[in-house]
Enzyme design. Structure first.
Site, short mmCIF file in Angstrom:
data_model
loop_
_atom_site.label_atom_id
_atom_site.label_comp_id
_atom_site.label_asym_id
_atom_site.label_seq_id
_atom_site.Cartn_x
_atom_site.Cartn_y
_atom_site.Cartn_z
CE1 TYR A 101 -3.66 2.59 1.19
CE2 TYR A 101 -1.76 3.55 2.31
CZ TYR A 101 -3.06 3.65 1.84
OH TYR A 101 -3.75 4.82 2.01
CD GLU A 189 -5.89 4.45 -0.77
OE1 GLU A 189 -5.98 4.85 0.39
OE2 GLU A 189 -6.83 3.90 -1.37
#
Ligand code: GDP
Ligand code: MN
Length: 387
Positions: A101, A189
């Site tokens: 992530y 993101e």
């Protein structure tokens, strides 16, 4: 303004962030054509602005044209958490060794940019933050200094990414930060950022939220506006140049100034109500603006009361009152209206309203009293409707 995954990936690509080759498809045939072009295995992905598409069945791998056909026809039209899938993104499927992530966002409290990296990607990051906060490495970046290579490296090491992913991840972080800053985003993101078995690192998903305040220097954002997911109320408001955000409550709100509109939402919540929207009519509150605002709120069937909260500065209370009276002559409004006018020429404004007051048009001198009255009306009629 939030982008779809495919738009986010195109945005990433402009900054050199590696993404898989692919294309958009609005029909089953187009999906097959895109898959034939990128090659198999391919992945068929629902384009909706909501997370957890994978779990909802909106992301499927296909090893041939027949499978693409099956998945595309299942996914198109699918409802994912209230978002109906109208468009697909078809890309060459990746082999995945590890899922990570990475994100950059603005930490308003710290007045810094916040970078986050985790070796626990591919899952809901809020869940990781709750269960295992140490699994997320964080860094605050002074916007003036920017992100250095050594800081990016430290972030990757703290997140304990695999050694093979180190160089690729650092390179992507630097590019992602540039995308965040130069691309005028509020959030970028990548979840998951993947390491392939042959040691490449690239973005498998993209979440990009653009900063609307920077739109004036990005004419190319027009194409994102065109595909923006707005509900009917928001579309109408946009066409009338109003700052409107639809919410799910029963008290419609009109205020002048974003700060006052936010406080109005808070006060309505505080006295036990639930706002149906955020609507800032800005500086001018003439009859046209007021009629437009009321018309937008009127299209929302959940609205049981409307709270107009005006603090006169340059905008004068008498002008606002006249605007409201004229607007009510032009549009029929279903819900009772509660008005609070304060500030410049407030007394004159209230005087004008007095002649028109009824149980459908109520003037209250303070924000709190007006909020209580609006909430009481909304809650009363909501419970009547339920009964
Ligand atoms: P989200 O569920 O809406 O966040 O959608 P993502 O694009 O993040 O995809 C969800 C999951 O699908 C990923 O975490 C992967 O596990 C899987 N996935 C997506 N693309 C691929 C791919 O190209 N190959 C493989 N093997 N899995 C994929
Ligand atoms: Mn994802």
């Amino acid at each position: 303004m939030d982008l779809f995954e495919y738009q986010g990936k195109q945005y990433f690509a402009r900054f050199g962030i590696p993404v898989s080759p692919g294309g958009v498809a609005d029909t089953v045939d187009e999906a097959v054509a895109e898959a034939e072009r990128v090659g198999y295995p391919a992945v068929v992905k629902a384009q909706v602005q909501v997370g957890g598409r994978g779990k909802a069945g909106g992301i499927k791998l296909a090893s041939n044209a027949d499978e693409v056909r099956t998945h595309a026809s299942n996914i198109l039209g699918m409802d994912i958490k209230g978002h109906v899938v109208r468009r697909l993104w078809v890309e060459r499927a990746s082999d995945i060794a590890r899922e990570y992530y990475a994100s950059f966002t603005l930490d308003r409290g710290a007045r810094k940019h916040l970078g986050m990296v985790s070796s626990r990607g591919g899952v809901d990051i809020e869940q990781v933050a709750a269960e295992d906060p140490d699994a997320i490495a964080r860094i605050h970046i002074d916007p003036v200094d920017g992100l250095s290579e050594s800081e990016a490296l430290r972030l990757v090491d703290e997140a304990k990414l695999d050694p093979q992913a180190r160089a690729g991840a650092v390179d992507i972080l630097e590019k992602l930060y540039r995308c965040f800053v130069e691309g005028d985003a509020d959030l970028v993101e990548i979840n998951p950022l993947v390491l392939t078995p042959d040691g490449r690192v690239h973005a498998l998903d993209a979440k990009v939220s653009l900063d609307n305040n920077a739109e004036f220097r990005h004419p190319e954002w027009g194409e994102y506006r065109a595909t923006e997911e707005l509900d009917e109320r928001e579309r109408l408001a946009r066409s009338k140049g109003l700052q409107y955000i639809g919410l799910s409550g029963s008290v419609g709100i009109i205020a002048n100034g974003a700060g006052l509109a936010m406080s109005t939402l808070d006060v309505v919540n505080q006295v036990g109500g639930s706002p149906a929207n955020f609507l800032d009519i800005g500086g001018g509150a003439d009859a046209t603006v007021m009629a437009n605002a009321l018309e937008v709120i009127n299209t929302d069937p959940n609205v049981r009361a409307i709270f107009i909260n005006i603090f006169g500065g340059i905008t004068r209370g008498d002008e606002v009152a006249n605007g409201i009276v004229q607007a009510l002559g032009r549009v029929h409004i279903d819900a009772p209206i509660v008005i609070r006018i304060d500030g410049t020429n407030a007394a004159q404004g209230r005087e004008i309203l007095k002649a028109h007051e009824s149980d459908r048009l109520i003037s209250k001198p303070t924000m709190l009293e007006a909020a209580r009255t609006a909430v009481e009306i909304a809650n009363r009629s909501t419970s009547t409707v339920r009964a």
